[in-house]
Design an enzyme around this catalytic site. Structure first.
Site, PDB file in Angstrom:
ATOM      1  N   CYS A  52       0.836  -1.189   0.158  1.00 42.32           N
ATOM      2  CA  CYS A  52       0.119  -0.266  -0.036  1.00 42.32           C
ATOM      3  C   CYS A  52       0.779   1.337  -0.150  1.00 42.32           C
ATOM      4  O   CYS A  52       0.421   2.139  -0.654  1.00 42.32           O
ATOM      5  CB  CYS A  52      -0.913  -0.146   1.268  1.00 42.32           C
ATOM      6  SG  CYS A  52      -0.163  -0.224   2.816  1.00 42.32           S
ATOM      7  N   HIS A  97      -1.394   0.494   7.382  1.00 41.21           N
ATOM      8  CA  HIS A  97      -2.194   0.712   5.777  1.00 41.21           C
ATOM      9  C   HIS A  97      -1.921   2.205   5.646  1.00 41.21           C
ATOM     10  O   HIS A  97      -1.837   3.222   6.570  1.00 41.21           O
ATOM     11  CB  HIS A  97      -3.718   0.523   5.997  1.00 41.21           C
ATOM     12  CG  HIS A  97      -4.361   0.478   4.858  1.00 41.21           C
ATOM     13  ND1 HIS A  97      -3.981  -0.438   3.777  1.00 41.21           N
ATOM     14  CD2 HIS A  97      -5.427   1.141   4.208  1.00 41.21           C
ATOM     15  CE1 HIS A  97      -4.673  -0.383   2.622  1.00 41.21           C
ATOM     16  NE2 HIS A  97      -5.298   0.534   2.873  1.00 41.21           N
ATOM     17  N   ASP A 145      -8.251   4.729  -1.870  1.00 43.87           N
ATOM     18  CA  ASP A 145      -7.687   3.307  -0.974  1.00 43.87           C
ATOM     19  C   ASP A 145      -7.746   2.241  -1.891  1.00 43.87           C
ATOM     20  O   ASP A 145      -8.894   1.777  -2.132  1.00 43.87           O
ATOM     21  CB  ASP A 145      -8.339   3.036   0.407  1.00 43.87           C
ATOM     22  CG  ASP A 145      -7.925   1.808   0.781  1.00 43.87           C
ATOM     23  OD1 ASP A 145      -7.042   1.111   0.395  1.00 43.87           O
ATOM     24  OD2 ASP A 145      -8.477   1.424   2.181  1.00 43.87           O
TER      25      ASP A 145
END
EC number: 3.5.1.122
Length: 187
Positions: free
Chosen positions: A30, A83, A99
């Site tokens: 991520c 994250h 996201d």
């Protein structure tokens, strides 16, 4: 009435990125996905890069719940060690979260994302409460680097296949993200 204003603002918002399926994406990377998204925004000059932020989410225990993630179909959360998402604080008056791991819209209005993906801290055991580190996108592009060593096990095998492009090297020190490369996040 306020919800109607938000819906109207979201309807007129032009995303800062290509559609989700056209973005650079690698599962479990991520921080690199968001770096590539920041790079795209910078290169396409649709919005000022100063409106965008990389948001690192973690805690001391490296156990944060996030709902509505592709890695966990259904109603339960994924427990990530950390994250990273992109926040666009639009000059048009509404903020959006990007996201690449969510099943929510891409981009997602900030309020919707917070309500559906984070839930309320009141409903989460204190050991799972999230902490946030917000980094300006221009600084992130300039300073983030990763040697991806946090994605290898003790035998040196990849936990998840690495991206096909070279490691991101920007002049910053490579970050050991699983050991919290951004130490001020949890202070």
């Amino acid at each position: 009435m306020e919800g109607d204003v938000s819906a109207a603002a979201a309807a007129h918002y032009q995303p800062a990125s290509p559609p989700r399926d056209a973005c650079v994406y690698n599962s479990c990377y991520c921080e690199e996905n968001i770096w590539k998204l920041c790079e795209y925004i910078k290169n396409h000059d649709q919005y000022p890069l100063e409106e965008c932020y990389a948001v690192f989410i973690s805690n001391e225990r490296k156990m944060i719940p996030i709902w509505k993630q592709q890695a966990r179909p259904g109603d339960g959360p994924v427990i990530w060690d950390y994250h990273v998402v992109l926040l666009h604080v639009s000059s048009g008056g509404q903020s959006f979260i990007y996201d690449l791991d969510t099943v929510l819209p891409f981009p997602c209005p900030f309020d919707t994302y917070v309500e559906d993906a984070f839930k309320s801290d009141e409903d989460i055991h204190p050991q799972f409460r999230r902490k946030f580190r917000v980094i300006r996108a221009d600084s992130y592009l300039k300073n983030f680097a990763s040697d991806r060593s946090h994605m290898k096990d003790s035998s040196g095998n990849w936990r998840e296949p690495p991206p096909s492009y070279p490691c991101i090297e920007t002049g910053g020190e490579p970050r050991m993200l699983s050991q919290r490369g951004f130490p001020s996040l949890c202070r």
